[in-house]
Scaffold this motif. Structure first.
Motif, PDB file in Angstrom:
ATOM      1  N   LEU A  50      -9.727  17.996 -29.344  1.00 50.06           N
ATOM      2  CA  LEU A  50     -10.107  18.812 -30.350  1.00 50.06           C
ATOM      3  C   LEU A  50     -11.085  18.349 -31.304  1.00 50.06           C
ATOM      4  O   LEU A  50     -12.069  18.738 -31.987  1.00 50.06           O
ATOM      5  N   MET A  51     -11.192  17.015 -31.548  1.00 54.39           N
ATOM      6  CA  MET A  51     -12.064  16.108 -32.423  1.00 54.39           C
ATOM      7  C   MET A  51     -13.414  15.975 -31.697  1.00 54.39           C
ATOM      8  O   MET A  51     -14.266  15.611 -32.392  1.00 54.39           O
ATOM      9  N   SER A  52     -13.388  15.947 -30.303  1.00 53.75           N
ATOM     10  CA  SER A  52     -14.490  15.831 -29.389  1.00 53.75           C
ATOM     11  C   SER A  52     -15.591  17.201 -29.343  1.00 53.75           C
ATOM     12  O   SER A  52     -15.149  17.979 -29.081  1.00 53.75           O
ATOM     13  N   PRO A  53     -16.627  16.991 -30.125  1.00 54.25           N
ATOM     14  CA  PRO A  53     -17.652  17.980 -30.258  1.00 54.25           C
ATOM     15  C   PRO A  53     -18.111  18.734 -29.041  1.00 54.25           C
ATOM     16  O   PRO A  53     -18.415  19.878 -29.013  1.00 54.25           O
ATOM     17  N   ASN A  54     -18.099  18.180 -27.663  1.00 53.44           N
ATOM     18  CA  ASN A  54     -18.647  18.527 -26.439  1.00 53.44           C
ATOM     19  C   ASN A  54     -17.551  18.843 -25.605  1.00 53.44           C
ATOM     20  O   ASN A  54     -17.990  19.147 -24.521  1.00 53.44           O
ATOM     21  N   GLU A  55     -16.238  19.261 -26.097  1.00 53.60           N
ATOM     22  CA  GLU A  55     -15.367  19.487 -25.213  1.00 53.60           C
ATOM     23  C   GLU A  55     -15.295  21.031 -24.984  1.00 53.60           C
ATOM     24  O   GLU A  55     -16.109  21.819 -25.428  1.00 53.60           O
ATOM     25  N   SER A  56     -14.551  21.232 -23.967  1.00 53.21           N
ATOM     26  CA  SER A  56     -14.551  22.991 -23.363  1.00 53.21           C
ATOM     27  C   SER A  56     -13.872  23.964 -24.388  1.00 53.21           C
ATOM     28  O   SER A  56     -13.897  25.026 -24.178  1.00 53.21           O
ATOM     29  N   HIS A  57     -13.407  23.391 -25.757  1.00 52.76           N
ATOM     30  CA  HIS A  57     -12.805  24.229 -26.705  1.00 52.76           C
ATOM     31  C   HIS A  57     -13.926  25.270 -27.244  1.00 52.76           C
ATOM     32  O   HIS A  57     -13.448  25.956 -28.061  1.00 52.76           O
ATOM     33  N   ASN A  58     -15.153  24.671 -27.318  1.00 52.65           N
ATOM     34  CA  ASN A  58     -16.104  25.617 -27.943  1.00 52.65           C
ATOM     35  C   ASN A  58     -16.367  25.680 -29.393  1.00 52.65           C
ATOM     36  O   ASN A  58     -16.776  26.525 -30.001  1.00 52.65           O
ATOM     37  N   LEU A  59     -15.567  24.621 -30.103  1.00 51.37           N
ATOM     38  CA  LEU A  59     -15.661  24.604 -31.494  1.00 51.37           C
ATOM     39  C   LEU A  59     -16.775  23.765 -31.997  1.00 51.37           C
ATOM     40  O   LEU A  59     -16.908  23.710 -33.133  1.00 51.37           O
ATOM     41  N   ASN A  60     -17.503  23.076 -31.168  1.00 53.18           N
ATOM     42  CA  ASN A  60     -18.383  22.183 -31.487  1.00 53.18           C
ATOM     43  C   ASN A  60     -17.843  21.160 -32.409  1.00 53.18           C
ATOM     44  O   ASN A  60     -16.815  20.440 -31.996  1.00 53.18           O
ATOM     45  N   THR A  61     -18.417  20.868 -33.797  1.00 54.91           N
ATOM     46  CA  THR A  61     -18.167  20.015 -34.684  1.00 54.91           C
ATOM     47  C   THR A  61     -17.036  20.463 -35.654  1.00 54.91           C
ATOM     48  O   THR A  61     -16.628  19.802 -36.754  1.00 54.91           O
ATOM     49  N   ILE A  62     -16.542  21.780 -35.575  1.00 53.60           N
ATOM     50  CA  ILE A  62     -15.920  22.566 -36.610  1.00 53.60           C
ATOM     51  C   ILE A  62     -14.580  21.925 -36.906  1.00 53.60           C
ATOM     52  O   ILE A  62     -14.251  21.401 -38.159  1.00 53.60           O
ATOM     53  N   LEU A  64     -13.528  18.788 -36.157  1.00 59.96           N
ATOM     54  CA  LEU A  64     -13.788  17.250 -36.590  1.00 59.96           C
ATOM     55  C   LEU A  64     -14.071  17.324 -38.043  1.00 59.96           C
ATOM     56  O   LEU A  64     -13.847  16.579 -38.994  1.00 59.96           O
ATOM     57  N   LYS A  65     -15.219  18.292 -38.278  1.00 61.36           N
ATOM     58  CA  LYS A  65     -15.676  18.393 -39.652  1.00 61.36           C
ATOM     59  C   LYS A  65     -14.637  18.606 -40.782  1.00 61.36           C
ATOM     60  O   LYS A  65     -14.575  17.727 -41.924  1.00 61.36           O
ATOM     61  N   TRP A  66     -13.745  19.447 -40.775  1.00 58.22           N
ATOM     62  CA  TRP A  66     -12.589  19.734 -41.612  1.00 58.22           C
ATOM     63  C   TRP A  66     -11.742  18.896 -41.567  1.00 58.22           C
ATOM     64  O   TRP A  66     -11.163  18.346 -42.701  1.00 58.22           O
ATOM     65  N   PHE A  67     -11.292  18.058 -40.531  1.00 56.08           N
ATOM     66  CA  PHE A  67     -10.417  16.888 -40.639  1.00 56.08           C
ATOM     67  C   PHE A  67     -11.061  15.772 -41.460  1.00 56.08           C
ATOM     68  O   PHE A  67     -10.419  15.253 -42.212  1.00 56.08           O
ATOM     69  N   ILE A 173      -3.076  19.253 -39.582  1.00 55.90           N
ATOM     70  CA  ILE A 173      -3.488  19.654 -38.306  1.00 55.90           C
ATOM     71  C   ILE A 173      -3.371  21.040 -38.022  1.00 55.90           C
ATOM     72  O   ILE A 173      -4.312  21.678 -37.794  1.00 55.90           O
ATOM     73  N   LYS A 174      -2.172  21.499 -38.376  1.00 59.84           N
ATOM     74  CA  LYS A 174      -1.640  22.937 -38.061  1.00 59.84           C
ATOM     75  C   LYS A 174      -2.855  23.749 -38.815  1.00 59.84           C
ATOM     76  O   LYS A 174      -3.252  24.802 -38.284  1.00 59.84           O
ATOM     77  N   SER A 175      -2.691  23.578 -40.153  1.00 54.62           N
ATOM     78  CA  SER A 175      -3.680  24.349 -40.847  1.00 54.62           C
ATOM     79  C   SER A 175      -5.193  24.145 -40.680  1.00 54.62           C
ATOM     80  O   SER A 175      -5.970  25.543 -40.654  1.00 54.62           O
ATOM     81  N   LEU A 176      -5.749  23.297 -40.276  1.00 52.28           N
ATOM     82  CA  LEU A 176      -7.086  23.084 -39.579  1.00 52.28           C
ATOM     83  C   LEU A 176      -7.259  23.928 -38.282  1.00 52.28           C
ATOM     84  O   LEU A 176      -8.068  24.609 -38.095  1.00 52.28           O
ATOM     85  N   LEU A 179      -7.230  27.459 -39.210  1.00 54.94           N
ATOM     86  CA  LEU A 179      -8.694  27.570 -39.770  1.00 54.94           C
ATOM     87  C   LEU A 179      -9.637  27.909 -38.859  1.00 54.94           C
ATOM     88  O   LEU A 179     -10.441  28.915 -38.934  1.00 54.94           O
ATOM     89  N   VAL A 180      -9.841  27.045 -37.898  1.00 58.67           N
ATOM     90  CA  VAL A 180     -11.197  27.154 -36.908  1.00 58.67           C
ATOM     91  C   VAL A 180     -10.673  28.144 -35.829  1.00 58.67           C
ATOM     92  O   VAL A 180     -11.703  28.563 -35.146  1.00 58.67           O
ATOM     93  N   ILE A 181      -9.605  28.486 -35.507  1.00 55.12           N
ATOM     94  CA  ILE A 181      -9.486  29.500 -34.309  1.00 55.12           C
ATOM     95  C   ILE A 181      -9.384  30.843 -35.010  1.00 55.12           C
ATOM     96  O   ILE A 181      -9.255  31.854 -34.135  1.00 55.12           O
TER      97      ILE A 181
END
Length: 182
Positions: A50-62, A64-67, A173-176, A179-181
């Motif tokens: 989840l924290m890695s910006p370039n992973e397959s989740h397509n969340l980019n840095t979102i 990580l930024k909130w964390f 973690i759950k709330s983040l 938030l992002v999904i």
């Protein structure tokens, strides 16, 4: 008075938010489905992903930024705050698993964050002190933050560790994730 109570109870039973609460309480736990609720390694792997910006989740840095906003808002961090997060380029961050036995290590060109993740165990044999020493020795020129992640947000046992480590719980973690999904 009895009529008022009946009206209030009637309104409560008919409130759609009650159904939302019921659904929230019955949301599937994927760690439970996979039978890894007590597997700290699996939790850490998932967090690293989840924290890695370039992973397959397509969340980019979102995520990580909130964390990091939460971490940087701690009074234990003097070199950043939740407002300064946008000044950091998070695209080149590296997230390491089990580096020097530390569950998660986030390395940025300006800072490093060590995360000790405890799911179904407790800290032992002065591990937090050892991890602090390893990070300080390995990254002498970077700003540092230390995180103690537990199910309930427990503080480290040792007072020195408790003064240095930011305690967070899996509720964050759950709330983040929510938030992002959504």
């Amino acid at each position: 008075m009895r009529d008022n109570l009946k009206i209030e109870l009637s309104n409560l039973v008919k409130d759609p938010k009650l159904e939302e609460l019921s659904l929230t309480l019955h949301t599937p736990n994927f760690f439970s489905i996979l039978d890894v609720t007590k597997s700290e390694i699996r939790h850490s792997n998932f967090l690293a992903w989840l924290m890695s910006p370039n992973e397959s989740h397509n969340l980019n840095t979102i995520f990580l930024k909130w964390f990091l906003k939460d971490i940087f808002s701690s009074e234990k961090i003097e070199w950043a705050n939740e407002f300064s997060i946008d000044s950091f380029n998070l695209h080149n961050i590296k997230v390491y698993r089990e580096w020097q036995n530390i569950d998660l290590v986030i390395v940025h060109e300006e800072f490093v964050i060590a995360i000790e993740n405890k799911v179904d165990s407790s800290e032992h044999s002065r591990q937090l002190k050892r991890y602090t020493d390893v990070v300080n020795e390995s990254f002498p020129n970077l700003k540092k933050a230390f995180v103690f992640l537990t199910i309930d947000g427990l503080n480290p046992k040792d007072e020195t560790d408790a003064n240095q480590y930011i305690s967070i719980n899996y509720g964050l973690i759950k709330s983040l994730i929510t938030l992002v999904i959504t």
